[in-house]
Design a protein around this motif. Sequence first.
Motif, short mmCIF file in Angstrom:
data_model
loop_
_atom_site.label_atom_id
_atom_site.label_comp_id
_atom_site.label_asym_id
_atom_site.label_seq_id
_atom_site.Cartn_x
_atom_site.Cartn_y
_atom_site.Cartn_z
N MET A 135 0.75 -1.34 -0.13
CA MET A 135 -0.09 0.02 -0.19
C MET A 135 0.87 1.12 -0.07
N PHE A 136 1.96 1.03 0.80
CA PHE A 136 3.05 2.11 0.68
C PHE A 136 3.37 2.69 -0.68
N LYS A 137 3.97 1.46 -1.47
CA LYS A 137 4.23 1.53 -2.81
C LYS A 137 3.08 2.28 -3.71
N TYR A 138 1.94 1.95 -3.46
CA TYR A 138 0.79 2.17 -4.54
C TYR A 138 0.70 3.94 -4.07
N LEU A 139 0.38 4.20 -2.79
CA LEU A 139 0.25 5.61 -2.22
C LEU A 139 1.41 6.57 -2.54
N ASP A 140 2.50 6.02 -2.53
CA ASP A 140 3.74 6.90 -3.00
C ASP A 140 3.82 7.21 -4.45
N GLU A 141 3.37 6.18 -5.25
CA GLU A 141 3.47 6.29 -6.63
C GLU A 141 2.35 7.45 -7.21
N VAL A 142 1.18 7.47 -6.47
CA VAL A 142 0.23 8.35 -6.63
C VAL A 142 0.57 9.59 -6.26
N VAL A 143 1.10 9.87 -5.24
CA VAL A 143 1.55 11.19 -4.82
C VAL A 143 2.75 11.63 -5.67
N GLU A 144 3.61 10.71 -6.36
CA GLU A 144 4.56 11.43 -7.44
C GLU A 144 3.82 11.65 -8.58
N ALA A 203 1.11 1.96 6.15
CA ALA A 203 1.53 2.81 4.90
C ALA A 203 1.45 4.15 5.08
N GLY A 204 0.55 4.62 5.87
CA GLY A 204 0.30 6.12 6.13
C GLY A 204 1.48 6.57 7.03
N MET A 205 1.94 6.01 7.85
CA MET A 205 3.07 6.45 8.66
C MET A 205 4.37 6.14 7.72
N ARG A 206 4.61 5.35 6.99
CA ARG A 206 5.58 5.33 6.07
C ARG A 206 5.68 6.39 5.05
N LEU A 207 4.54 6.76 4.45
CA LEU A 207 4.46 7.79 3.50
C LEU A 207 4.68 8.88 4.39
N MET A 208 4.31 9.41 5.58
CA MET A 208 4.62 10.58 6.32
C MET A 208 6.20 10.66 6.52
N GLU A 209 6.92 9.42 6.78
CA GLU A 209 8.10 9.36 7.02
C GLU A 209 9.03 9.97 5.79
N LYS A 210 8.60 9.51 4.70
CA LYS A 210 9.14 9.87 3.24
C LYS A 210 8.74 11.04 2.64
N ARG A 211 7.42 11.50 2.78
CA ARG A 211 6.96 12.67 2.34
C ARG A 211 6.73 13.63 3.47
N SER A 212 7.82 14.44 3.71
CA SER A 212 7.84 15.40 4.76
C SER A 212 6.66 16.38 4.97
N ARG A 213 6.06 16.71 3.71
CA ARG A 213 5.13 17.92 3.83
C ARG A 213 3.80 17.61 3.66
N LEU A 214 3.23 16.21 3.76
CA LEU A 214 2.02 15.93 3.73
C LEU A 214 1.60 15.13 4.80
N TRP A 215 0.29 14.94 5.01
CA TRP A 215 -0.46 14.17 6.39
C TRP A 215 -1.29 13.21 5.52
N TRP A 216 -1.13 11.99 6.61
CA TRP A 216 -2.15 10.75 6.54
C TRP A 216 -3.11 11.06 7.48
N THR A 217 -4.44 10.88 7.10
CA THR A 217 -5.57 10.78 8.06
C THR A 217 -6.51 9.73 7.84
N PRO A 218 -7.06 8.86 8.56
CA PRO A 218 -8.12 8.07 8.47
C PRO A 218 -9.46 8.53 7.99
N CYS A 219 -10.40 8.12 7.26
CA CYS A 219 -11.58 8.45 6.86
C CYS A 219 -12.48 8.86 7.94
N ALA A 220 -12.82 9.84 7.98
CA ALA A 220 -13.87 10.56 9.13
C ALA A 220 -15.36 9.66 9.16
N ALA A 221 -15.72 9.68 7.85
CA ALA A 221 -16.99 8.85 7.86
C ALA A 221 -17.01 7.52 8.34
#
Length: 774
Positions: free
Chosen positions: A273-282, A303-321
């Motif tokens: 999931m980290f790989k997929y999300l990182d590719e979309v961010v790119e 995946a969200g925690m790893r993404l925040m470690e690599k991409r220092s400007r964005l946030w990961w949040t769970p779906c509120a709904a």
Amino acid sequence: MSFSDSKNSRKDFVWKYVMEVSGEQYIRCKFCNQRCTGGVNRLKHHLAGTHHGMKPCNKVSEDARLECKEALANFKDQKTKRNELLQEIGMGPTSMHESALSKTIGTLGSGSGSGSGSVSGSGEPIPRGPMDKFTTSQPRQSTLNSKWKQEERKEVCRKIGRFMYSKGLPFNTVNDPYWLPMIDAVANFGPGFKPPSMHELRTWILKEEVNDLSITMEDHKKAWKQYGCSIMSDGWTDGKSRCLINFLVNSPAGTWFLKSIDASDTIKNGELMFKYLDEVVEEIGEENVVQVITDNASNYVNAGMRLMEKRSRLWWTPCAARCIDLMLEDIGKLNVHATTLSRARQVVKFIYGHTWVLSLMRTFTKNHELIRPAITRFATAFLTLQSLYKQKQALIAMFSSEKWCSSTWAKKVEGVKTRSTVLFDPNFWPHVAFCIKTTVPLVSVLREVDSEERPAMGYIYELMDSAKEKIAFNCRGMERKYGPIWRKIDARWTPQLHRPLHAAGYYLNPQLRYGDKFSNVDEVRKGLFECMDRMLDYQERLKADIQLDSYDQAMGEFGSRIAIDSRTLRSPTSWWMRFGGSTPELQKFAIRVLSLTCSASGCERNWSTFESIHTKKRNRLEHQRLNALVYVRYNTRLRERSLQRKQNVDPILVEEIDSDDEWIAEKEDPLLPLDLCWLQDNELFNVDAIRAVSSNSQETQASSDHMVSSHSYKRKHNEVPSTSGGKGKEKELNLTPIDEDEDLDEMGIHDSGHFPTIDTLDEDDDDLGEEDLS
């Protein structure tokens, strides 16, 4: 009317005085070479020297002048007689009737009518404007021509219906916004239109639609750059362990479907999931992405925690709904709620499961339904409970009526049991009222955070606090009643949903920041500063921190009268765009935070569309076309839904949402249809892929778990208030309990930047103890 349009209709005598010029688009006088921008009737006035619309011709022959003058006089006499006839039959000399009768009468006088469908009897063009689409040129009186047209239309309609019946198309197909443009285009083409072949539909037409959507995507990209965007992702697994993951991008411009990935040949885990999300961010651009919203299952958390470690400007949040729906699920497991929902479900099932009983119910409720489909399963349950309570008196009257007592259903076990629940169970209706009071505030929050058109990031922090306070208020401040409810909410809110972005949105929302109830506690400021540190470089951070003083103290434009008065009239984003110009760094930061959505509910579970991947052998080109079809249809429907929601105050649309089978509610059509006939193919074609449907196979060992908590974040008001109710804020809430018979459906939806209100219910429910709730 242009010369090219007129040269095929030359019955009028005046054409012999027209000079033809190669490539000329206007009529020219043969005598003086004067250009006439109107029709042949205006040229007659020019030659007759009547000064009507054109200056007289100074070179016209006397014979031509007299001929035109006589023709105009004859036309005037005919027009006068026609108006007198219309007045005599009581219809009046309307321009519509004149045009129609001119066509019927034909040429007047000495041949002064064109007889063309595009010009009137006088030779002038029939004017066409934007309102013509809403009017008809047919006369009101019945004519042989109109009768024939009616019969012809009936035959055409029957052929259209025959096609729809043959293919099993739903009747609401004709409500599609692209239906009328298609019919109009075919009608305007006229006889001889050759419809597209199957090969054309699957090749160049599909490719053209893809290209058009690519142009539309450019508008979304501009919004991503200006406001920032949220990447929404949702993945799921069916009963055969097949995985599909949707990726969409949300911004104030709307939601855009990016791609779906068939991950069936891999095991869905955090690394993948980290790989997929990182590719979309790119692909979107890291500088444009503010947050990534996913489900809060363990693989997404990882995946969200790893993404925040690599991409220092964005946030990961769970779906509120999703989180709020789980809160409603947890509350629904409490004893009193579970029992009440079970009994209510039996009542609704009995009524909707028998045609005669359902018909009788609709008679007593005046065609009001009990089923209330909602965006999530548990919201459906509690909204249906609310709808059931609204029809309390009607249901009591129905089961007490002579018609019911004399029916066969009154003697059957199911009927006797349902009637006993409605009429004689002393706990049923009080417990229904209690369940409504303790869940409707959360459903109101769910309505707001699920809206894609009205970003809720600036409101969710206060919405959750307000919902808890109103639940306590509905329970009259009795902790033994609302305490278990609060604990269920906090168990989800504190570790999963409460994020620095939510605190920053709360602080930057001017409607809340300058309100009397604003809570400027340490954790709110800490959340704001964490967001500023992460999203801004040092120089921007320094300038924004200094500019924050102007916002806090309402100085400069922030303190102007119009800025103060519009805090509750504008959306938070619009307010910052209007009044934040003197603090550009802080303005940009605020807009990027307040423009965010809180929910990933736009990620529709469209597994059925990709089902055929596993039922047929497909090669790469087939995958490309399949994804192209999904790309076109998904984004087209998303655009339609966006336009529809902008016209609707309520962000939840019953026409779009799935229902709960346990309440026998109908399933509404999703964005992508379950019927895959639109994907059938017999041959391949070469078209550029929009996205690769399936990814490279990656064999992994880890498996996915579900619903684990992410890192906790302290809640603003974590303590349970005293028995005085709502942290001692009962007076501050300024709420008045409503009578049980009043409309409980008014959820207080706000418009623009208005903060929503959540209604309460006053009902003397039974004395519920904590042992009844837990």
